[in-house]
Design an enzyme around this catalytic site. Structure first.
Site, mmCIF file in Angstrom:
data_model
loop_
_atom_site.group_PDB
_atom_site.id
_atom_site.type_symbol
_atom_site.label_atom_id
_atom_site.label_comp_id
_atom_site.label_asym_id
_atom_site.label_seq_id
_atom_site.Cartn_x
_atom_site.Cartn_y
_atom_site.Cartn_z
ATOM 1 N N GLU A 163 0.934 -1.118 0.022
ATOM 2 C CA GLU A 163 0.055 -0.010 -0.074
ATOM 3 C C GLU A 163 0.744 1.202 0.144
ATOM 4 O O GLU A 163 1.972 1.447 0.564
ATOM 5 C CB GLU A 163 -0.964 -0.074 1.283
ATOM 6 C CG GLU A 163 -1.976 0.946 1.369
ATOM 7 C CD GLU A 163 -2.862 1.353 0.302
ATOM 8 O OE1 GLU A 163 -2.499 1.598 -0.811
ATOM 9 O OE2 GLU A 163 -3.996 1.481 0.537
ATOM 10 N N ASP A 182 -3.485 6.380 6.194
ATOM 11 C CA ASP A 182 -4.103 7.791 6.801
ATOM 12 C C ASP A 182 -5.145 7.513 7.756
ATOM 13 O O ASP A 182 -4.501 7.007 8.931
ATOM 14 C CB ASP A 182 -4.621 8.504 5.473
ATOM 15 C CG ASP A 182 -4.838 9.895 5.889
ATOM 16 O OD1 ASP A 182 -4.775 10.228 7.162
ATOM 17 O OD2 ASP A 182 -5.750 10.533 5.206
ATOM 18 N N LYS A 202 1.021 7.612 7.814
ATOM 19 C CA LYS A 202 0.821 9.038 8.456
ATOM 20 C C LYS A 202 0.651 8.844 9.885
ATOM 21 O O LYS A 202 -0.055 8.310 10.575
ATOM 22 C CB LYS A 202 -0.364 9.492 7.674
ATOM 23 C CG LYS A 202 -0.173 10.885 6.963
ATOM 24 C CD LYS A 202 -1.389 11.551 6.377
ATOM 25 C CE LYS A 202 -1.370 11.775 5.015
ATOM 26 N NZ LYS A 202 -2.427 12.546 4.512
ATOM 27 N N ASP A 215 -1.058 10.784 -5.418
ATOM 28 C CA ASP A 215 -1.694 11.874 -6.261
ATOM 29 C C ASP A 215 -2.477 13.012 -5.677
ATOM 30 O O ASP A 215 -3.026 12.602 -4.388
ATOM 31 C CB ASP A 215 -2.511 11.233 -7.377
ATOM 32 C CG ASP A 215 -3.984 10.905 -6.933
ATOM 33 O OD1 ASP A 215 -3.959 10.271 -5.742
ATOM 34 O OD2 ASP A 215 -5.031 11.431 -7.285
ATOM 35 N N ARG A 242 1.594 11.678 -9.213
ATOM 36 C CA ARG A 242 2.083 10.383 -8.955
ATOM 37 C C ARG A 242 3.462 10.065 -9.477
ATOM 38 O O ARG A 242 4.190 9.200 -8.996
ATOM 39 C CB ARG A 242 0.958 9.451 -9.959
ATOM 40 C CG ARG A 242 -0.325 9.479 -9.263
ATOM 41 C CD ARG A 242 -0.983 8.114 -9.714
ATOM 42 N NE ARG A 242 -2.454 8.252 -9.597
ATOM 43 C CZ ARG A 242 -2.996 8.022 -8.409
ATOM 44 N NH1 ARG A 242 -2.582 7.706 -7.512
ATOM 45 N NH2 ARG A 242 -4.493 8.189 -8.313
HETATM 46 P P1 IMP Z 1 -7.084 5.836 4.368
HETATM 47 O O1 IMP Z 1 -7.308 7.102 4.847
HETATM 48 O O2 IMP Z 1 -6.073 5.223 5.314
HETATM 49 O O3 IMP Z 1 -8.269 4.815 4.313
HETATM 50 O O4 IMP Z 1 -6.356 6.190 3.232
HETATM 51 C C1 IMP Z 1 -6.834 5.655 1.724
HETATM 52 C C2 IMP Z 1 -6.250 6.101 0.722
HETATM 53 O O5 IMP Z 1 -6.135 7.546 0.491
HETATM 54 C C3 IMP Z 1 -4.744 5.645 0.674
HETATM 55 O O6 IMP Z 1 -4.489 4.556 0.099
HETATM 56 C C4 IMP Z 1 -4.300 6.966 -0.425
HETATM 57 O O7 IMP Z 1 -4.480 6.454 -1.593
HETATM 58 C C5 IMP Z 1 -5.124 7.936 -0.240
HETATM 59 N N1 IMP Z 1 -4.348 8.884 0.733
HETATM 60 C C6 IMP Z 1 -4.314 9.368 1.959
HETATM 61 N N2 IMP Z 1 -3.518 10.008 2.297
HETATM 62 C C7 IMP Z 1 -3.251 10.655 1.238
HETATM 63 C C8 IMP Z 1 -2.243 11.619 0.831
HETATM 64 O O8 IMP Z 1 -1.577 12.306 1.928
HETATM 65 N N3 IMP Z 1 -1.936 11.965 -0.394
HETATM 66 C C9 IMP Z 1 -2.312 11.421 -1.375
HETATM 67 N N4 IMP Z 1 -3.205 10.248 -1.174
HETATM 68 C C10 IMP Z 1 -3.323 10.111 0.129
HETATM 69 MG MG MG Z 2 -3.997 3.801 -1.713
#
Ligand code: IMP
Ligand code: MG
Length: 186
Positions: free
Chosen positions: A106, A110, A138, A166, A172
């Site tokens: 992955e 986030d 993060k 992105d 990207r």
């Molecule tokens: P989640 O919030 O952990 O579910 O993150 C889901 C997806 O959001 C990640 O796999 C990324 O594709 C995208 N994402 C989260 N944070 C960022 C960022 O800072 N920059 C770009 N894409 C992000």
């Molecule tokens: Mg992703």
């Protein structure tokens, strides 16, 4: 550090060289960890399109064991830069992962909600094992508990782009990982 050629990036967090070194270390670790079991059941690396594809391409080549590669595409409902936790599968795997050693590659964790959902979904298919390799984790409050076996870098709670990541499908292909200036998305 800044990119003199790119005014949208406020700071380069990890250069292409630093990324390459770290991915190599992660690949070595995976090679050691899976050495005893990779030959029988095989490793299937899964990347979540589209952000994870660049990382997986590099990580798979850093693993000195047979690795199959497959892809999933998901969309999380929610607006703009925020994830809601409700995930829809847009493209499913082509591989049957039952009895295989699965590693999810992955780009970034986030909120952790996407991976939390995917872990549940993939575990229900009965892989021999399931682990997570993420390039970035993060540092955010209230992140969902996701067991990450391999983490490239812990990054600040900013909007990050490059190396697969992105904003509105841009950036990207930046070879480094950097912070996007907030003016760009505000
Ligand atoms: P989640 O919030 O952990 O579910 O993150 C889901 C997806 O959001 C990640 O796999 C990324 O594709 C995208 N994402 C989260 N944070 C960022 C960022 O800072 N920059 C770009 N894409 C992000
Ligand atoms: Mg992703």
């Amino acid at each position: 550090m800044q990119d003199p050629n790119h005014e949208d990036i406020s700071e380069i967090l990890y250069t292409a060289d630093q990324i390459a070194l770290r991915v190599d270390e992660m690949g070595q670790q995976i090679t050691e960890d899976y050495y005893d079991r990779a030959f029988e059941e095989g490793i299937v690396m899964i990347s979540i399109l589209r952000g994870g594809a660049i990382f997986m391409a590099d990580l798979a080549r850093a693993v000195k064991l047979p690795v199959e590669m497959d892809y999933m595409a998901v969309s999380s409902y929610g607006s703009g830069a925020h994830t809601s936790g409700v995930v829809r599968i847009l493209k499913d795997l082509s591989t049957t992962i039952e009895g295989r050693h699965v590693i999810i590659a992955e780009d970034i964790i986030d909120t952790g909600l996407t991976l939390k959902y995917l872990l549940k979904n993939l575990n229900s298919r009965k892989p021999a094992s399931l682990s997570i390799a993420t390039m970035l984790k993060k540092q955010v409050p209230n992140q969902a508990e996701v067991p990450c076996d391999y983490v490239g870098f812990e990054c600040p709670n900013e909007f990050i782009v490059g190396y697969g990541l992105d904003y509105a499908e841009r950036y990207r292909n930046l070879p480094y990982i950097g912070i996007l200036k907030s003016e760009v998305y505000q």
